[in-house]
Enzyme design. Structure first.
Site, mmCIF file in Angstrom:
data_model
loop_
_atom_site.group_PDB
_atom_site.id
_atom_site.type_symbol
_atom_site.label_atom_id
_atom_site.label_comp_id
_atom_site.label_asym_id
_atom_site.label_seq_id
_atom_site.Cartn_x
_atom_site.Cartn_y
_atom_site.Cartn_z
ATOM 1 N N GLU A 1 0.722 -1.106 -0.105
ATOM 2 C CA GLU A 1 0.105 -0.062 -0.034
ATOM 3 C C GLU A 1 0.894 1.336 -0.073
ATOM 4 O OE1 GLU A 1 -3.458 1.784 2.838
ATOM 5 O OE2 GLU A 1 -1.875 0.524 3.875
ATOM 6 N N LYS B 1 -9.888 0.372 -1.870
ATOM 7 C CA LYS B 1 -9.978 0.067 -0.559
ATOM 8 C C LYS B 1 -11.338 0.297 -0.052
ATOM 9 C CE LYS B 1 -7.651 0.563 3.840
ATOM 10 N NZ LYS B 1 -6.372 1.312 4.556
ATOM 11 N N CYS C 1 -4.540 -3.581 4.203
ATOM 12 C CA CYS C 1 -3.906 -3.160 5.655
ATOM 13 C C CYS C 1 -5.112 -3.127 6.661
ATOM 14 C CB CYS C 1 -3.406 -1.463 5.245
ATOM 15 S SG CYS C 1 -2.318 -0.886 6.988
#
Length: 511
Positions: free
Chosen positions: A267, A328, A379
């Site tokens: 990321e 995301k 994440c």
């Protein structure tokens, strides 16, 4: 002195629970930790439960979440601890209510799962860091992840702790009364400890065979020193990942490492936007072509006219370019989004470091690479059961967890995030590649074994062969209903105990 026993036990239990979490591997400490809370709550008043639960939560969360204040000061850290401590206080109160019900060992476990379920959803989308399951990646309960995910693992920890508290209570009664402890009335608490043992001995969901294997490479470029200004930092981070990828290409050309079938960048590996900047796109494409592997690249895309940026994982095929992307979906509050922006702006100028909220994605579909579907869990998303489950249900045969932990410095955070990825691997029977800008990156087998890992704040390359899988575990298929059932049982037990407590009062009034 007797009044201090409960608070001292609760504070000690919270500290022990913290010590059971990574980077330590003392998973077993969770049992005495919870027992030190559950024991004093037996038959206690609700207000005592609130107090002891709050003390337990605060002493657990203060060290556990210390990393949240790494670069923004103690204010946000203490505010988060205070907010999350409310849930532990509520858990303490609820546990006092169910402690004397028949089958209290079961209701205690379901109440704890219910509180974890609520904590993982509210406020601001929830924050489930510190769920009991996430401290058990190195323990014998790990196979239970395939049966019922994190909720079943957490429930099993509480069941074991309840049994330990019952044993301690029996022993103290025997010492006081000078007689052998009567264990007969508490046999359920001891028998249920056999549940995790049974799982380890082979009752966990049998793993499905691999449909194929792929050689996966993870690139960790590392971040430069924090003194650089923001624009220079972004350029330097991209340069680091370009350099490491060129090194991988050179090693593959010389036969020093296998040429990967799939490559994962972290990321924010390129916060310079390759979608709208042709020069950046050309630089990344050149190293992807040099390696010759489809590559997942974490970047920030700033679409003209959009109200905010997107945190995106791009799929770049060699010789072709960008062919797919994943936005995301679960964004980090007070990082990628700023709830209560106007209120907080009056308190701190740090709010304007994030001038616009990121835009969330909505599609859990995996990236369709030339070697198979790759499910991306970016994440913060690994914290949420449904975020991972949805992408596996959508067809992911392997999981990629691109992460950026650099903001939190050298702390426990990255170790705890790795433990979550290991649990997700077992939960869904999927090999998992964790790619972090500054560490810890890792390649994980579907059984949770870490095949290779980097250190923190150092560049690194990982290459290993991982299986592609299409099977479905019980946790993948039934994870939502399992948590809902356990939560419903916990809520029912609390309501039932309130009804039972109110009956004597009504009878006294009627007489």
């Amino acid at each position: 002195m007797r009044r201090l026993v409960g608070p001292v036990c609760a504070a000690s239990g919270g500290l022990f629970l913290y010590l059971s979490f990574p980077p330590r591997t003392s998973w077993w400490l969770a049992l005495p930790a919870l027992a030190l809370l559950i024991g004093p709550l037996y038959g206690a008043r609700v207000r005592s439960g609130l107090l002891l639960g709050g003390i337990f939560g605060a002493t657990f969360l203060l060290p556990l979440l210390e990393w949240t204040g790494s670069f923004v000061g103690a204010g946000p850290w203490l505010a988060l601890v205070g907010l999350q401590t409310v849930f532990f206080a509520a858990a303490g109160a609820a546990l006092t209510l169910v402690s004397r019900l028949p089958g209290a060992w079961l209701w205690t476990a379901t109440v704890w799962v219910a509180v974890e379920a609520v904590r993982a959803r509210i406020p601001f989308g929830g924050f489930g860091w510190g769920r009991l399951a996430f401290g058990q990646a190195d323990g014998p309960l790990l196979p239970l992840a395939a049966l019922g995910g994190a909720p079943l693992m957490s429930a099993s920890v509480v069941i074991g702790a309840t049994a330990l508290a019952a044993a301690a209570r029996c022993t103290m009664a025997a010492v006081r009364d000078r007689r052998l402890p009567d264990l007969g009335l508490r046999w359920p608490a001891f028998l249920v400890v056999l549940i995790p043992i049974a799982a380890v001995l082979g009752f966990a969901h049998p793993p499905a065979p691999a449909s194929d294997t792929v050689t996966v490479a993870v690139v960790q470029g590392n971040v430069p020193r924090l003194g650089l200004d923001f624009a220079a930092q972004r350029r330097a981070v991209l340069d680091n990942h370009l350099a490491q990828t060129r090194l991988l290409a050179d090693k593959a050309d010389r036969g020093e490492t296998p040429r990967p079938d799939l490559m994962i960048w972290p990321e924010n590996a390129s916060d310079l936007d390759p979608v709208h900047d042709p020069a950046v796109a050309a630089e990344i494409q050149s190293v992807v072509d040099a390696v010759g592997s489809p590559t997942v690249v974490g970047t920030v895309v700033r679409d003209p006219g959009a109200s905010g940026p997107r945190n995106v994982a791009l799929l770049i095929e060699p010789g072709v370019g960008i062919v797919d992307d994943y936005d995301k979906r679960r964004l980090q509050p007070f990082g990628e989004t700023m709830p209560l922006r106007e209120l907080l702006r009056a308190l701190t100028p740090l709010v304007d470091r994030a001038p616009a909220d990121f835009l969330p994605g909505t599609d859990p579909a995996p990236l369709e690479t030339s070697v198979g579907p790759v499910g991306v869990v970016t994440c913060y998303e690994v914290l949420f059961d449904n975020a991972v489950r949805d992408t596996v249900r959508a067809g992911a045969e392997i999981l990629a967890v691109p992460s950026n932990n650099a903001t939190f410095g050298i702390s426990d955070m990255t170790h705890q995030a790795l433990a979550m990825s290991r649990i997700r691997a077992v939960e869904h029977d999927r090999a998992t590649a964790v790619a972090a800008t500054s560490g810890i990156s890792a390649l994980i087998d579907p059984d949770g074994t870490v095949l290779a890992r980097t250190g923190s704040f150092e560049p690194g390359l990982l290459v290993a062969e991982l299986p592609l899988k299409t099977g479905t575990t019980a946790a993948t298929a039934l994870g939502g209903p399992i948590e809902l059932t356990l939560t419903g049982l916990g809520a029912t037990a609390v309501l039932g105990s309130l009804v039972l407590r109110s009956r004597p009062a009504r009878q006294e009034k009627s007489s």
